[in-house]
Design an enzyme around this catalytic site. Structure first.
Site, PDB file in Angstrom:
ATOM      1  N   ALA A 168      32.179  43.084  47.345  1.00  0.00           N
ATOM      2  CA  ALA A 168      32.701  43.271  45.987  1.00  0.00           C
ATOM      3  C   ALA A 168      33.786  42.237  45.670  1.00  0.00           C
ATOM      4  O   ALA A 168      33.577  41.047  45.852  1.00  0.00           O
ATOM      5  CB  ALA A 168      33.199  44.702  45.824  1.00  0.00           C
ATOM      6  N   SER A 169      34.961  42.697  45.243  1.00  0.00           N
ATOM      7  CA  SER A 169      35.959  41.773  44.691  1.00  0.00           C
ATOM      8  C   SER A 169      36.687  40.920  45.716  1.00  0.00           C
ATOM      9  O   SER A 169      37.472  40.048  45.344  1.00  0.00           O
ATOM     10  CB  SER A 169      36.981  42.541  43.853  1.00  0.00           C
ATOM     11  OG  SER A 169      36.409  42.914  42.628  1.00  0.00           O
ATOM     12  N   ILE A 170      36.448  41.133  47.000  1.00  0.00           N
ATOM     13  CA  ILE A 170      36.961  40.166  47.978  1.00  0.00           C
ATOM     14  C   ILE A 170      36.312  38.811  47.717  1.00  0.00           C
ATOM     15  O   ILE A 170      36.835  37.764  48.109  1.00  0.00           O
ATOM     16  CB  ILE A 170      36.692  40.653  49.418  1.00  0.00           C
ATOM     17  CG1 ILE A 170      37.447  41.972  49.677  1.00  0.00           C
ATOM     18  CG2 ILE A 170      37.132  39.618  50.451  1.00  0.00           C
ATOM     19  CD1 ILE A 170      37.137  42.600  51.028  1.00  0.00           C
ATOM     20  N   SER A 171      35.184  38.827  47.001  1.00  0.00           N
ATOM     21  CA  SER A 171      34.537  37.574  46.582  1.00  0.00           C
ATOM     22  C   SER A 171      35.500  36.690  45.784  1.00  0.00           C
ATOM     23  O   SER A 171      35.398  35.460  45.810  1.00  0.00           O
ATOM     24  CB  SER A 171      33.303  37.880  45.732  1.00  0.00           C
ATOM     25  OG  SER A 171      32.394  38.705  46.428  1.00  0.00           O
TER      26      SER A 171
END
Length: 560
Positions: free
Chosen positions: A55-58
């Site tokens: 997810a937002s670790i991207s």
């Protein structure tokens, strides 16, 4: 192991089918383990090699691409994005032309929307939060009444009673009951099934939407006391001087490094300047004259203060503080936006000359992150988990099919805890390596320069870190700074992290740097600190607190 039982308990409480945790200490992976099932139907257990949505670790991964381009001089963070992506239309806010820049996009200060399309709902929520924060302070009843009256003016009446307290879960991973849908998971765009060919194509989802807030701004050229009044004003030889953010970033502020002896520093600067001049065509008379001037006790040449005017107008840099038109303004509004990172992916493409995914794969290769890939449904990806959610009857069900090609940069990658540990250690190494250069000249450079990592992990004013209210958002990371208010009481540790929440998945990557003493690092090499990564195949699971507890336990064990 107490740590394992804590993870098991956390898994039972949130009802996650499977979870994987990994820990590294000083650059070495010391623990990785899977619990529960990666695939419930086929009874496939979770293991360290299990691949899940991060997810937002991207966003933190995308930041590395932006930073590399910035270091190479191919990307200016402070010019309008239309310079790179003319397909993105110029914006206005309340009839005034405004600029959206790369820097603002990175820290979610651009005003570009997230998944919620209703501007009124977003502003109601912001107003409610502001009121709640003020009420938690010493706000008087008159101040509260005044705020409510202001909130109800014009065409943007704020219904505080209706304003929602629930926050973005896609990127922030807050604690919540797994079966209860929260804001983002009720938005249709989160479940898009359309495949987008590239980042430019993805822009059509939001490029023509109005900005929800005026782009926030940080002024690089006003005295730092504007943001940090605790830092005293400075003088140099009796003259008042300004220290600005721009000067700090470029090491032109005059603030010392580890050497406290100003005389030694100036002597070294003078020696270097003399050596450089000798390597040019300086005549013996010029050399003699320079030595004589440098040798006078009261007239030593201050090479550190001498300015070398450089023509950097293209990048908006100016060595004289305050002369440049402000890049940023006060009064910004933080609005978390994954779509902002879709635009950043397009900027990466134009600045690098490569397709976004090709450029990211090069970075993953450099970082030895061999299991990290964009999420696509067609390819066979070994060890990929299935993703789950609870329905209204509290039954575990498979999540619907989604295509994340529209948001690879902000929430579309798959990875393992091992790869995330490698990534965290590479960032920590770059952050710390400058401290060790004086004691170990054989150290390799970091993937990003120390000054770049300091910039990335410096909290940005007017931002929020929803997964830990003690911190602020920086550049694609949340950062909590070191703080202790009372003696023998709670001590807040400095750390950086990012959480993630996607359809059927939650994640966190946390970096806890060691508190280093510059005088006692002779026998140490970077990276020094604890990295924790956790991924699970259930949405809306808050993992940051768990990761921080694990990191502190491992740090305690190391010190014992």
């Amino acid at each position: 192991m107490a740590m394992l039982s804590g993870i098991t308990l956390g898994t039972d409480e949130v009802g996650a089918p499977g979870i994987v945790v990994g820990v590294s200490v000083d650059g070495k992976e010391v623990w990785s383990e899977g619990l529960g099932y990666a695939d419930v139907e086929n009874r496939v257990p979770c293991k360290p090699e299990t691949v899940m949505r991060i997810a937002s670790i991207s966003k933190s991964l995308t930041m590395v691409a932006l930073a590399k381009l910035w270091e190479a001089g191919k990307l200016d963070l402070d010019i309008p994005v239309q310079h790179y992506v003319p397909e993105f239309p110029e914006k206005e806010y309340e009839g005034e032309k405004v600029s959206v820049t790369t820097r603002l996009l990175i820290s979610h200060l651009s005003g570009i929307r997230h998944y919620e399309k209703d501007i009124k709902k977003v502003k109601e929520e912001k107003a409610y939060k502001a009121l709640k924060m003020l009420k938690e302070t010493t706000m008087t009843s008159d101040q509260e009444k005044e705020l409510k009256e202001k909130g109800g003016k014009s065409n943007e009446k704020i219904d505080f009673a209706k304003a929602k307290t629930e926050q973005d879960n896609e990127a922030k991973g807050r604690n919540s009951k797994p079966g209860k849908k929260k804001n983002d998971f009720e938005q249709g765009e989160l479940y898009l099934k359309e495949k987008f060919e590239n980042s430019i194509d993805s822009l059509r989802l939001f490029k023509n939407d109005p900005l929800f807030f005026k782009p926030g701004k940080l002024d690089l050229d006003i005295p730092v006391q504007h943001y940090v009044p605790e830092f005293p004003e400075k003088e140099y030889e009796g003259e008042k001087v300004s220290v600005t953010t721009r000067l700090l970033i470029s090491h032109l502020s005059g603030i010392r490094h580890y050497e406290k002896d100003i005389k030694k520093v100036k002597e070294e600067k003078a020696y270097k300047a003399l050596k450089m001049l000798k390597e040019t065509t300086m005549t013996s008379d010029q050399e003699k004259e320079l030595k004589e001037k440098g040798g006078k006790s009261n007239e030593k040449i201050d090479f550190a203060k001498a300015k070398t005017e450089q023509d950097n107008e293209a990048k908006g840099r100016n060595s004289k503080p305050g002369k440049k038109k402000n890049d940023f303004e006060q009064g910004s509004q933080f609005l978390y936006s994954t779509f902002g990172y879709t635009l950043l992916a397009a900027i990466v493409e134009r600045a690098s000359g490569y397709k976004y995914l090709d450029y990211m794969q090069k970075i993953f290769h450099d970082l030895d992150m061999l299991t990290t890939v964009q999420e696509e449904n067609e390819p066979v990806i070994y060890n990929r988990a299935r993703f789950y959610v609870y329905n209204k009857k509290r039954r575990l069900v498979n999540t619907p099919y989604v295509d994340n090609s529209y948001k690879w940069a902000g929430g579309g990658f798959l990875s393992t805890v091992g790869d995330l540990l490698k990534f965290g250690n590479a960032m920590l190494y770059g952050y710390q390596v400058g401290l060790f250069k004086n004691t170990n000249e054989n150290l390799l450079p970091g993937y990003l320069k120390p000054e770049t990592m300091v910039m990335i992990w410096t909290p940005v004013p007017n931002t929020e870190m929803s997964w830990d209210k003690e911190g602020k958002y920086a550049m694609a990371w949340g950062v909590v700074e070191k703080k202790q208010t009372y003696g023998s009481c709670r001590k807040q540790r400095h750390y950086a992290s990012h959480t993630g929440g996607a359809v059927g998945a939650s994640s966190v990557l946390l970096v806890l740097p060691e508190e280093l003493d510059p005088e006692a690092i002779n026998n140490k090499v970077p990276p020094r600190g604890i990295i924790v990564s956790i991924i699970c195949n259930m949405q809306s699971v808050g993992l940051n607190n768990t990761a921080l507890k694990i990191a502190l336990e491992f740090e305690k064990d190391r010190s014992d």
